[in-house]
Design a protein around this motif. Structure first.
Motif, PDB file in Angstrom:
ATOM      1  N   LEU A  14     118.105 -48.943  17.372  1.00 14.07           N
ATOM      2  CA  LEU A  14     118.957 -50.100  17.755  1.00 14.07           C
ATOM      3  C   LEU A  14     120.070 -50.203  16.850  1.00 14.07           C
ATOM      4  N   LEU A  15     120.246 -49.892  15.745  1.00 14.40           N
ATOM      5  CA  LEU A  15     121.522 -49.533  15.027  1.00 14.40           C
ATOM      6  C   LEU A  15     122.530 -48.492  15.808  1.00 14.40           C
ATOM      7  N   THR A  16     121.941 -47.555  16.569  1.00 12.60           N
ATOM      8  CA  THR A  16     122.912 -46.929  17.349  1.00 12.60           C
ATOM      9  C   THR A  16     123.490 -47.729  18.368  1.00 12.60           C
ATOM     10  N   ALA A  17     122.541 -48.469  19.284  1.00  9.36           N
ATOM     11  CA  ALA A  17     122.933 -49.156  20.438  1.00  9.36           C
ATOM     12  C   ALA A  17     123.797 -50.275  19.926  1.00  9.36           C
ATOM     13  N   ARG A  18     123.542 -50.897  18.881  1.00  3.75           N
ATOM     14  CA  ARG A  18     124.581 -51.992  18.497  1.00  3.75           C
ATOM     15  C   ARG A  18     126.111 -51.568  18.157  1.00  3.75           C
ATOM     16  N   MET A  84     125.492 -54.789  32.213  1.00  2.00           N
ATOM     17  CA  MET A  84     126.898 -54.604  31.317  1.00  2.00           C
ATOM     18  C   MET A  84     127.532 -53.509  32.267  1.00  2.00           C
ATOM     19  N   SER A  85     126.921 -52.486  32.578  1.00  5.83           N
ATOM     20  CA  SER A  85     127.624 -51.333  33.289  1.00  5.83           C
ATOM     21  C   SER A  85     128.249 -51.616  34.495  1.00  5.83           C
ATOM     22  N   VAL A  86     127.540 -52.581  35.217  1.00  8.85           N
ATOM     23  CA  VAL A  86     127.723 -53.049  36.538  1.00  8.85           C
ATOM     24  C   VAL A  86     129.006 -53.956  36.453  1.00  8.85           C
ATOM     25  N   SER A  87     129.026 -54.529  35.507  1.00 11.23           N
ATOM     26  CA  SER A  87     130.346 -55.564  35.212  1.00 11.23           C
ATOM     27  C   SER A  87     131.462 -54.905  35.067  1.00 11.23           C
ATOM     28  N   LEU A 186     130.913 -46.849  31.010  1.00 11.05           N
ATOM     29  CA  LEU A 186     130.174 -45.533  30.515  1.00 11.05           C
ATOM     30  C   LEU A 186     129.384 -45.702  29.240  1.00 11.05           C
ATOM     31  N   LEU A 187     129.906 -46.754  28.409  1.00  9.61           N
ATOM     32  CA  LEU A 187     129.362 -46.644  27.013  1.00  9.61           C
ATOM     33  C   LEU A 187     128.001 -47.680  27.383  1.00  9.61           C
ATOM     34  N   ALA A 188     127.941 -48.437  28.512  1.00  5.84           N
ATOM     35  CA  ALA A 188     126.923 -49.596  28.749  1.00  5.84           C
ATOM     36  C   ALA A 188     125.781 -48.195  29.257  1.00  5.84           C
ATOM     37  N   ILE A 189     125.953 -47.076  29.867  1.00  4.61           N
ATOM     38  CA  ILE A 189     125.148 -46.184  30.327  1.00  4.61           C
ATOM     39  C   ILE A 189     124.665 -45.510  29.075  1.00  4.61           C
ATOM     40  N   VAL A 190     125.444 -45.144  27.979  1.00 11.86           N
ATOM     41  CA  VAL A 190     124.979 -44.577  26.838  1.00 11.86           C
ATOM     42  C   VAL A 190     123.805 -45.692  26.283  1.00 11.86           C
ATOM     43  N   VAL A 191     124.158 -46.836  26.101  1.00 10.47           N
ATOM     44  CA  VAL A 191     123.226 -47.718  25.675  1.00 10.47           C
ATOM     45  C   VAL A 191     121.882 -47.746  26.453  1.00 10.47           C
ATOM     46  N   ILE A 192     121.877 -47.668  27.887  1.00 14.42           N
ATOM     47  CA  ILE A 192     120.851 -47.534  28.630  1.00 14.42           C
ATOM     48  C   ILE A 192     119.883 -46.487  27.891  1.00 14.42           C
TER      49      ILE A 192
END
Length: 233
Positions: A14-18, A84-87, A186-192
């Motif tokens: 969770l910390l990494t995703a944030r 988020m990635s789509v937007s 791309l960062l949103a994909i990382v979050v996924i």
């Protein structure tokens, strides 16, 4: 001694995703209005797009509040990260104002300078479950907020990239901003990817089964009072 030994694997994820997410919010909060002005939006249309991001935050937070535990916290987080990635992709490929308003409405975009969206409400509900030592709960929230603040500050710093691209590589103003929308997507994909690594331990049903308790569907009177005071504040 292992760093953050008192925090479970899910808590560290969770910390990494944030960190990744708020980093992207940092540069987007600076460049979005500038970009909209450059592509010909007037002040009213810019205001509509920015307002749409706030409406999104309210709606998605309400959805998370009522349905996250029914649908699954992990599943909702993945869906929001996908949107988020789509937007980001929509902002990258089109200048159509209807499409951009739609992107702002669905994309969990945050342009307020601090995170207030649905990710926050879900992750903060999960975070206490990831702390092995109950005395460390306050520390966990402090760390969660700290990494978000530092990551967003780093993202704001990256918003200077367009100026570098213009001066060093001859990009025009619009072209120099486009790579940041690509990075956002791309960062949103990382979050996924990070959310996909979360286990079922973060779900409410699993935790209630472990505690052999039935989930409560309503707040107690004491909790209502506390929530009311915090909301008023």
């Amino acid at each position: 001694m292992t760093f953050l030994y008192w925090l479970s694997r899910e808590g560290k994820l969770l910390l990494t995703a944030r960190t990744v997410r708020t980093f992207s919010y940092g540069f987007l909060s600076i460049i979005l209005a500038i970009y909209l002005k450059l592509i010909g939006f007037d002040e009213i249309l810019i205001g509509i797009v920015l307002s749409a991001t706030l409406v999104n935050s309210v709606i998605f937070t309400l959805v998370a509040s009522f349905y996250a535990d029914k649908i699954g916290r992990r599943r909702i987080l993945i869906i929001y990260a996908f949107l988020m990635s789509v937007s980001g992709t929509i902002f990258l490929v089109t200048n159509n104002y209807i499409a951009l308003i739609a992107a702002a409405l669905i994309g969990t975009i945050n342009v307020t300078g601090s995170e207030t969206g649905a990710f926050l409400s879900i992750e903060q509900a999960i975070l206490p479950q990831t702390v092995k030592n109950l005395k460390k709960r306050t520390t966990a929230f402090a760390l969660y907020n700290m990494v978000g603040t530092f990551a967003m500050s780093a993202g704001v710093l990256l918003s200077g990239l367009p100026a570098i691209l213009q001066q060093s590589y001859g990009f025009n103003q619009i072209e120099s901003i486009k790579p940041l929308f690509l990075l956002y997507s791309l960062l949103a994909i990382v979050v996924i990817g990070i959310y996909l690594l979360l286990s079922k331990k973060i779900e409410l049903e699993v935790n209630n089964q472990n505690k052999k308790e039935k989930p409560s569907s309503v707040l107690s009177q004491k909790s209502k009072g506390i929530v009311g005071k915090l909301s008023a504040l």
